[in-house]
Design an enzyme around this catalytic site. Structure first.
Site, PDB file in Angstrom:
ATOM      1  N   VAL A   1      50.081 -34.097  -5.627  1.00 16.95           N
ATOM      2  CA  VAL A   1      50.083 -35.030  -4.430  1.00 16.95           C
ATOM      3  C   VAL A   1      50.714 -36.135  -4.629  1.00 16.95           C
ATOM      4  O   VAL A   1      51.284 -36.800  -3.729  1.00 16.95           O
ATOM      5  CB  VAL A   1      48.605 -35.114  -4.109  1.00 16.95           C
ATOM      6  CG1 VAL A   1      47.752 -36.106  -5.140  1.00 16.95           C
ATOM      7  CG2 VAL A   1      48.488 -35.945  -2.597  1.00 16.95           C
ATOM      8  N   LYS A   2      51.167 -36.657  -6.055  1.00 12.93           N
ATOM      9  CA  LYS A   2      51.924 -37.981  -6.149  1.00 12.93           C
ATOM     10  C   LYS A   2      53.358 -37.849  -6.132  1.00 12.93           C
ATOM     11  O   LYS A   2      53.950 -38.755  -6.048  1.00 12.93           O
ATOM     12  CB  LYS A   2      51.371 -38.568  -7.780  1.00 12.93           C
ATOM     13  CG  LYS A   2      50.116 -38.618  -7.954  1.00 12.93           C
ATOM     14  CD  LYS A   2      49.351 -39.666  -7.047  1.00 12.93           C
ATOM     15  CE  LYS A   2      47.873 -39.960  -7.356  1.00 12.93           C
ATOM     16  NZ  LYS A   2      47.601 -40.599  -8.461  1.00 12.93           N
ATOM     17  N   ASP A   3      53.680 -36.733  -5.922  1.00 16.14           N
ATOM     18  CA  ASP A   3      55.119 -36.440  -5.335  1.00 16.14           C
ATOM     19  C   ASP A   3      55.497 -37.029  -4.045  1.00 16.14           C
ATOM     20  O   ASP A   3      56.520 -37.712  -3.784  1.00 16.14           O
ATOM     21  CB  ASP A   3      55.690 -35.057  -5.202  1.00 16.14           C
ATOM     22  CG  ASP A   3      55.651 -34.444  -6.581  1.00 16.14           C
ATOM     23  OD1 ASP A   3      55.455 -34.860  -7.581  1.00 16.14           O
ATOM     24  OD2 ASP A   3      55.769 -32.801  -6.510  1.00 16.14           O
TER      25      ASP A   3
END
Length: 499
Positions: free
Chosen positions: A43-45
């Site tokens: 999700v940190k993309d």
């Protein structure tokens, strides 16, 4: 729609929502949003792309300027992807206790990784990033308080959820709190456009920082001034650092959270494995934790409720962590039996299951590990020794208990950074298994005598026998010995009748 993209960055977002077919409770629709479908697996993309492009737009990030961030790993991996494509040098500051896979991935993508002492925790990472940014004029992305982090989730993640659920949103949205970007960004959109959706935040049971209502101390720039008093190490890497990030604090202050659901570390690990084995969904510990919270919500949800939980990343980030602790490299007895069922065998001839077990038993570990254990348990200066794991809730139960009854002890944390060198921690576990016949951790010795694991020690006290064992080892408790030891166990186990 064309599947040809101009760059890897165009593939961020639009992750799938999957309905569970085997783990879904009867009468409930249970859905997982799989953020591992982002190009670099988490999700940190989204955060990385959102923060960098916002800084480009407002001029805070100049062409060729070095980017720096403090991260447990996934943000750093996402930033490494974005910076590689856009041509920015990247420096990541990371506590040495996080999984080695993450730092190697970042370096593979061209980033420099600066390690900080595990004892300094998340606040130590942040302070080192602040120091380096100020000294060198680098752009500090400040993921924990940067509003661009929440904005990208409002603009993408929340919109995808509303689209996939027909514009009204699910009945429950379950997430964790790492930086707070997903929580704040998605929750504020759902609160405005799908007000019947209840927002559930999963939190490590042994580190109830949000549930405590004890506020976080911040500096004037919204970075943490100190560790939160209720932080304890836990296995959910990427969640609940040793402080409450400003974005998470905003979600609390703005009333965006309907329920904080505690999750035991052991349950997060178990359900991460069950997602893989029952649903074919390969995820990290936090995916198991959000599933655990979702299943708790389902117990009281009305029939037909739709529950969506976030699965933040992929399991490949956790190969060196306790998530894979029971996953061996060589054939186990059942696999050896399959191999032996036909003539062609790996080693040139059939090997009986009994022989395989025997080899495992007589080859426990190198001599240096055996010597370490013998020296530790026979040390007259510290008669109480616990072989433990840093994050383990059972180990923390014993630590708190011994502290409260006033018994000094040594905790040999087998998953600590020092024990990772040469896999000493793994070798010690092999020695302990042969010595004690138990594969579980913790294992506790008093005066050189093995007394068992956490439950064994606590039950020994409640049976009135621990003080005499300590006395024989020359240890006199200085605290309250009238307390009930079993109450120190994790809530889910302490509630069960004692054996």
């Amino acid at each position: 729609m064309s599947n040809i993209y101009g760059s890897i960055l165009e593939t961020v977002g639009n992750t799938p929502v999957i309905r569970l077919g085997r783990l879904e409770p009867k009468g409930i629709e249970l859905y997982a949003k799989l953020e591992a479908f982002n190009p670099l697996g988490s999700v940190k993309d989204r955060l990385a792309l959102g923060i960098i492009e916002a800084a480009e737009r407002d001029g805070r990030l100049q062409p060729g300027q070095t980017v720096i961030e403090a991260t447990s790993g996934n943000t750093g991996i996402g930033l490494a992807m974005v910076c590689a494509r856009k041509g920015y040098p990247l420096v990541i500051v990371m506590a040495e206790s996080f999984s080695v896979e993450r730092r190697r991935l970042m370096r593979f993508l061209g980033a420099r990784v600066v390690l900080t002492p595990a004892s300094e925790k998340g606040t130590g990472m942040v302070e080192k990033a602040r120091e380096l940014a100020a000294a060198h004029g680098w752009f500090w992305t400040r993921q924990f308080e940067n509003e661009a982090n929440a904005n990208i989730h409002s603009d993408t993640t929340a919109r995808e959820i509303l689209r996939d659920f027909g514009g009204t949103g699910p009945d429950y949205f379950v997430t964790g709190a790492g930086t707070g970007g997903t929580l704040k960004g998605v929750a504020r959109v759902l609160r405005a456009e799908s007000p019947k959706t209840r927002i559930i935040v999963a939190e490590p049971e042994n580190a109830p920082m949000l549930a405590s209502s004890i506020g976080q101390q911040y500096r004037s720039d919204a970075t943490p001034a100190a560790s939160h008093p209720l932080f304890r190490p836990h296995p959910m890497q990427g969640w609940s650092p040793d402080f409450i990030p400003k974005l998470t604090g905003d979600a609390v202050d703005f009333g965006l959270i309907d329920l904080i659901q505690p999750v035991a570390g052991s349950e997060a690990l178990r359900l991460a494995r069950e997602l893989a084995r029952q649903e074919g969904i390969f995820c990290g510990v936090t995916g198991g934790a959000t599933l655990a919270a979702a299943l708790d919500v389902a117990k009281t949800a009305r029939p037909g409720s739709r529950i969506l939980f976030m699965v933040p990343d992929t399991g490949e980030r956790y190969l060196s962590t306790p998530l894979f602790d029971a996953i061996g490299q060589e054939m186990d007895a059942a696999e050896q039996e399959i191999s032996n069922s036909t003539p062609l065998c790996r080693f040139g001839g059939p090997t009986s299951q009994a022989a395989a077990v025997s080899v495992a038993t007589i080859d426990p570990a190198p001599d240096h590990a055996r010597h370490f254990v013998e020296q530790a348990i026979k040390d007259p200066g510290q008669p109480v020794v616990m072989f433990a794991l840093e994050w383990c809730e059972f180990c923390w139960a014993v630590r708190r208990f011994l502290k409260d009854i006033g018994v000094p002890f040594r905790s040999v944390d087998l998953d600590s950074v020092a024990m990772q060198v040469g896999d000493l921690g793994g070798d010690i576990r092999k020695v302990l298994r042969v010595m004690t016949g138990a594969a579980t951790i913790p294992q506790i010795f008093i005066g050189g005598i093995h007394v068992g694991g956490s439950v064994d020690l606590l039950q020994l006290h409640d049976a009135g026998k621990l003080v005499s064992v300590l006395d024989k080892a020359g240890v006199t408790p200085t605290g309250d010995i009238t307390l009930t030891a079993r109450s120190y166990l994790p809530k889910w186990l302490a509630a069960r009748p004692a054996a």
